[in-house]
Design a protein around this motif. Structure first.
Motif, short mmCIF file in Angstrom:
data_model
loop_
_atom_site.label_atom_id
_atom_site.label_comp_id
_atom_site.label_asym_id
_atom_site.label_seq_id
_atom_site.Cartn_x
_atom_site.Cartn_y
_atom_site.Cartn_z
N GLU A 79 6.38 -28.08 5.71
CA GLU A 79 7.37 -27.91 6.72
C GLU A 79 6.45 -28.28 8.07
N ASP A 80 5.24 -28.07 7.87
CA ASP A 80 4.53 -27.91 9.21
C ASP A 80 4.04 -29.68 9.45
N SER A 81 4.47 -30.54 8.46
CA SER A 81 4.01 -31.93 8.60
C SER A 81 4.64 -32.30 9.69
N ARG A 82 3.94 -33.40 10.46
CA ARG A 82 4.63 -34.15 11.60
C ARG A 82 4.48 -35.55 11.42
N PHE A 83 5.57 -36.50 11.09
CA PHE A 83 5.64 -37.68 10.98
C PHE A 83 5.35 -38.53 12.20
N PRO A 84 4.57 -39.44 12.01
CA PRO A 84 3.65 -40.07 11.07
C PRO A 84 2.24 -39.52 10.91
N GLU A 85 1.91 -38.86 12.13
CA GLU A 85 0.47 -38.47 12.19
C GLU A 85 -0.44 -37.34 11.54
N TYR A 86 0.79 -36.67 10.74
CA TYR A 86 -0.07 -35.40 9.80
C TYR A 86 0.84 -35.10 8.69
N ILE A 87 0.40 -35.19 7.60
CA ILE A 87 1.14 -34.70 6.23
C ILE A 87 0.33 -33.71 5.63
N ALA A 88 1.03 -32.71 5.10
CA ALA A 88 0.70 -31.57 4.19
C ALA A 88 1.46 -31.80 3.02
N LEU A 89 1.02 -31.67 1.71
CA LEU A 89 1.77 -31.72 0.55
C LEU A 89 1.43 -30.54 -0.16
N VAL A 90 2.58 -30.08 -1.04
CA VAL A 90 2.56 -29.04 -1.81
C VAL A 90 2.90 -29.17 -3.18
N PRO A 91 2.28 -29.21 -4.40
CA PRO A 91 2.63 -29.24 -5.64
C PRO A 91 3.75 -28.30 -6.09
N LEU A 92 4.84 -28.33 -6.70
CA LEU A 92 5.75 -27.22 -7.08
C LEU A 92 6.00 -27.83 -8.60
N PRO A 126 -2.15 -40.19 8.12
CA PRO A 126 -2.31 -40.58 6.63
C PRO A 126 -1.80 -42.20 6.81
N PRO A 127 -1.97 -42.71 5.63
CA PRO A 127 -1.61 -44.34 5.64
C PRO A 127 -0.10 -44.46 5.85
N SER A 128 0.40 -45.69 6.44
CA SER A 128 1.69 -46.17 6.70
C SER A 128 2.24 -46.58 5.43
N GLY A 129 3.71 -46.52 5.48
CA GLY A 129 4.29 -47.13 4.25
C GLY A 129 4.32 -46.07 3.14
N PRO A 130 4.72 -46.61 1.98
CA PRO A 130 5.09 -45.30 0.95
C PRO A 130 3.73 -44.96 0.54
N LEU A 131 3.52 -43.78 0.17
CA LEU A 131 2.22 -43.30 -0.22
C LEU A 131 2.04 -43.14 -1.74
N VAL A 165 4.88 -42.43 -4.60
CA VAL A 165 5.58 -41.23 -4.89
C VAL A 165 6.13 -40.59 -3.60
N ILE A 166 5.60 -41.01 -2.36
CA ILE A 166 6.18 -40.55 -1.12
C ILE A 166 6.69 -41.59 -0.58
N PRO A 167 7.99 -41.71 -0.13
CA PRO A 167 8.34 -43.03 0.58
C PRO A 167 7.77 -43.09 2.10
N SER A 168 8.06 -44.25 2.67
CA SER A 168 7.57 -44.50 3.88
C SER A 168 8.27 -43.54 5.11
N ASP A 169 9.45 -43.31 4.78
CA ASP A 169 10.35 -42.50 5.99
C ASP A 169 10.14 -40.86 5.45
N TRP A 170 8.90 -40.53 4.92
CA TRP A 170 8.88 -39.19 4.43
C TRP A 170 9.37 -38.16 5.51
N LYS A 171 9.99 -36.96 5.05
CA LYS A 171 10.55 -35.97 5.90
C LYS A 171 9.92 -34.78 5.56
N ALA A 172 9.42 -33.73 6.46
CA ALA A 172 8.99 -32.41 6.26
C ALA A 172 10.00 -31.58 5.63
N GLY A 173 9.77 -30.74 4.66
CA GLY A 173 10.59 -29.90 3.80
C GLY A 173 11.15 -30.68 2.51
#
Length: 250
Positions: free
Chosen positions: A158-171, A208-213, A232-240
């Motif tokens: 949820e703390d991620s900010r598109f497109p300049e910062y991404i945080a990922l959590v494995p579930l 992070p890189p632009s486009g799908p990750l 695995v992560i689409p280019s228009d990724w969304k927090a949460g």
């Protein structure tokens, strides 16, 4: 270096959910102590140190725990343990299976269980008697996490900010394994670049890189091999939002 590649069509899911080492017994259980924390619904907490948010409150039916030394700077997040109490005539033989979702220290305890997990260790109709102890002697062992019919997922924190910062959590990380390295593919440079373990189970990267990750990781169970996911992560990724990997650890 060997690579395990995973090909699939991704889809997204909104996450709603969805010690002291004093002794070791002959059947591989380690002796310790456990207590519990209170919450209105007896489940976990959404503010746990692993960064799981709502998942950390309700995963495994709320049978979750905070740990101290087993936290291991966040590497222990997501691990599963069988914990059983040692109060004569109050405790079941099987105890409770819990998922690590938080960090916590108590009175020489390795486990601070959710209230539902703590009372799960008691014999039928004896939960209140066990609760009255507050802190009890226990024995525990590491077990494989099992999430039937559920793949490993990568949630954009949820703390991620598109497109300049991404945080990922494995579930839903199954088995007895820890993810130790995570990297993102940088298309313009044609190279893999590491993510930082920010805290707990949270891996992050600024710009992070632009486009799908595409990402890859190494885990304690992969013997140095990389497990790789394309787009695995689409280019228009969304927090949460959590994205399915179509893969599961064992």
């Amino acid at each position: 270096m060997a690579v395990v590649a995973v090909n699939y069509n991704y889809f997204l899911v909104s996450v709603m959910v969805l010690l002291p080492a004093l002794c070791v017994s002959q059947d591989t259980f380690t002796c310790s102590r456990a207590t519990y924390y209170g919450s209105p619904d007896c489940l976990g907490t959404a503010s746990g140190a692993c960064g799981y948010r709502e998942y950390g409150r309700t995963v495994n039916n709320g049978y979750v725990t905070g740990v101290s030394k087993l936290y291991r700077n966040g590497t222990g997040c997501g691990a599963c343990y069988q914990v059983r109490c040692k109060v004569p005539n109050l405790c079941t033989d099987n105890g409770v299976n819990v998922v690590v979702t938080d960090y916590g220290e108590g009175d020489h305890t390795d486990f601070i269980l959710s209230a539902s997990a703590y009372t799960r260790m008691a014999q039928p109709n004896l939960a209140l008697e066990l609760v009255a102890y507050g802190t009890v002697d226990v024995e525990y062992r590491r077990i494989s996490c099992q999430y039937p019919n559920t793949n490993l997922m990568f949630k954009v924190h949820e703390d991620s900010r598109f497109p300049e910062y991404i945080a990922l959590v494995p579930l839903y990380q199954a088995g007895q394994t820890e993810i130790t390295v995570v990297e993102l593919w940088q298309e313009d440079c044609q190279e893999w670049r590491g993510m930082r373990r920010a805290y707990g189970a949270v891996w992050d990267k600024s710009n992070p890189p632009s486009g799908p990750l595409s990402l890859r990781f190494q885990a304690s169970s992969t013997n140095g091999e990389w497990v790789q996911f394309k787009d695995v992560i689409p280019s228009d990724w969304k927090a949460g939002v959590a994205y399915d990997s179509a893969f599961q650890l064992s």
